[in-house]
Design a protein around this motif. Structure first.
Motif, short mmCIF file in Angstrom:
data_model
loop_
_atom_site.label_atom_id
_atom_site.label_comp_id
_atom_site.label_asym_id
_atom_site.label_seq_id
_atom_site.Cartn_x
_atom_site.Cartn_y
_atom_site.Cartn_z
N UNK A 76 0.83 -1.20 0.00
CA UNK A 76 0.00 0.00 0.00
C UNK A 76 0.87 1.25 0.00
N UNK A 77 1.91 1.25 0.81
CA UNK A 77 2.81 2.40 0.86
C UNK A 77 3.47 2.66 -0.49
N UNK A 78 3.86 1.62 -1.18
CA UNK A 78 4.57 1.78 -2.45
C UNK A 78 3.65 2.29 -3.57
N UNK A 79 2.35 2.22 -3.35
CA UNK A 79 1.43 2.80 -4.33
C UNK A 79 1.46 4.33 -4.30
N UNK A 80 2.07 4.90 -3.25
CA UNK A 80 2.20 6.35 -3.14
C UNK A 80 3.53 6.86 -3.72
N UNK A 81 4.17 6.04 -4.50
CA UNK A 81 5.43 6.44 -5.12
C UNK A 81 5.46 6.01 -6.58
N UNK A 82 5.45 6.97 -7.48
CA UNK A 82 5.51 6.65 -8.89
C UNK A 82 6.98 6.52 -9.29
N UNK A 83 7.57 5.41 -8.87
CA UNK A 83 9.01 5.22 -9.04
C UNK A 83 9.31 3.77 -9.41
N UNK A 84 10.58 3.44 -9.40
CA UNK A 84 11.07 2.11 -9.78
C UNK A 84 10.41 1.00 -8.96
N UNK A 85 10.12 1.26 -7.70
CA UNK A 85 9.57 0.24 -6.81
C UNK A 85 8.07 0.39 -6.57
N UNK A 86 7.41 1.28 -7.30
CA UNK A 86 6.00 1.55 -7.06
C UNK A 86 5.06 0.49 -7.63
N UNK A 87 3.80 0.61 -7.25
CA UNK A 87 2.76 -0.27 -7.76
C UNK A 87 1.47 0.54 -7.86
N UNK A 88 0.80 0.45 -8.98
CA UNK A 88 -0.42 1.22 -9.21
C UNK A 88 -1.52 0.77 -8.25
N UNK A 89 -2.36 1.70 -7.80
CA UNK A 89 -3.44 1.35 -6.86
C UNK A 89 -4.34 0.23 -7.36
N UNK A 90 -4.59 0.17 -8.67
CA UNK A 90 -5.49 -0.88 -9.17
C UNK A 90 -4.88 -2.29 -9.06
N UNK A 91 -3.59 -2.36 -8.81
CA UNK A 91 -2.94 -3.66 -8.65
C UNK A 91 -2.92 -4.12 -7.19
N UNK A 92 -3.35 -3.24 -6.28
CA UNK A 92 -3.27 -3.57 -4.85
C UNK A 92 -4.13 -4.76 -4.43
#
Length: 292
Positions: free
Chosen positions: A180-196
């Motif tokens: 969930x935290x990584x969805x708040x970062x549009x970066x190399x390690x991020x994940x889009x909210x729809x993938x949560x």
């Protein structure tokens, strides 16, 4: 409880700063994804091991709702762990810390904090990877705990995550709060909210699978604790202590016995060949000395 919750919040925030920050730095320094992943996995593993070592004595350093749920289940099945209220507080603190850590990492690198990730991670193969990654993590933690080797957990978990980042198709998020935290970062390690939803569900399923594997391999929590090397060592220490005490009692008993004058044949009041009590001992009762 407040101190433990604070430790979980701060520890999870620190973990997200390490994971996201190292990813942003790696992506800025090289266009080679493989090199960036090496840097990110290396920094993440070191940071995770240090955080567990630092916060473990305070809260257990779960940093992960799946780990917290396994602790809750352990208590329900007769072992040590958390009750329902404590588990809920831990999970909320971990999630808040993960979001805070992601925002801090973004701000630290001069990026817009709170920007949602656009990196969609979908596909059944990625979900299988998350199930495997989370099950393996739970098995490592539970296995070491049940064989009486908890001191190895920080290094073992760090090493496992470093490896799982590479051998799983999903990159081993293995942490609902961290995801969930990584969805708040549009970066190399991020994940889009729809993938949560898919990732979190796969992680919970992996946690259940990890518990089942631990029970299959090491038995239930109570039985594993009784049969662990640590428990056996404690039993051996108690047995040694009992033996030492018995020897001490025997020594105390025989010492004064030898100091008593022996009565030879024909001595008044002591017929030859008759044994008489000369001293009292501990648990074994009176000691006798043959006379004549």
């Amino acid at each position: 409880m407040s101190r433990r919750a604070a430790a979980e919040l701060i520890g999870t925030a620190a973990l997200l700063v390490v994971v996201i920050g190292s990813g942003i730095q790696a992506a800025a320094l090289t266009a080679d994804i493989g090199v960036a992943l090496v840097a990110n996995s290396f920094a993440s593993a070191i940071g995770l091991g240090l955080i567990i070592t630092l916060f473990g004595p305070l809260s257990g350093a779960h940093l992960n709702p799946v780990v917290t749920l396994t602790a809750w289940w352990g208590r329900r099945t007769g072992g040590e762990g958390l009750d329902g209220r404590e588990a809920l507080v831990y999970a909320v603190a971990q999630t808040a810390g993960a979001v805070g850590g992601a925002v801090l990492a973004e701000a630290m690198f001069g990026r817009v904090p709170g920007t949602f990730s656009t990196q969609v991670r979908d596909g059944g193969h990625l979900l299988v990877g998350e199930v495997v990654a989370t099950a393996g993590l739970v098995l490592v933690i539970q296995g070491l705990g049940r064989i009486g080797r908890p001191k190895l957990i920080p290094a073992a978990v760090a090493a496992y995550i470093a490896a799982a980042i590479w051998f799983t198709s999903s990159g081993s998020f293995a942490n609902p709060a961290g995801t969930i935290g990584r969805s708040f970062s549009d970066s190399f390690t991020g994940i889009a909210p729809q993938s949560l939803p898919g990732f979190v569900a796969a992680q919970l399923l992996g946690g259940i699978l990890g518990l089942m594997l631990a029970a299959l391999l090491y038995g239930s929590t109570s039985r594993a604790a009784t049969g662990s090397p640590a428990a056996k060592g404690a039993v051996a220490d108690v047995a040694d202590a009992i033996d030492t005490t018995d020897v001490a009692h025997a020594t105390d008993a025989t010492g004064p016995a030898r100091a008593i004058d022996a009565t030879g044949p024909g001595s008044p009041g002591s017929p030859a060949g008759i044994s008489r009590p000369v001293a009292e001992t501990g648990p074994s009762g009176p000691a006798y000395q043959a006379v004549g």
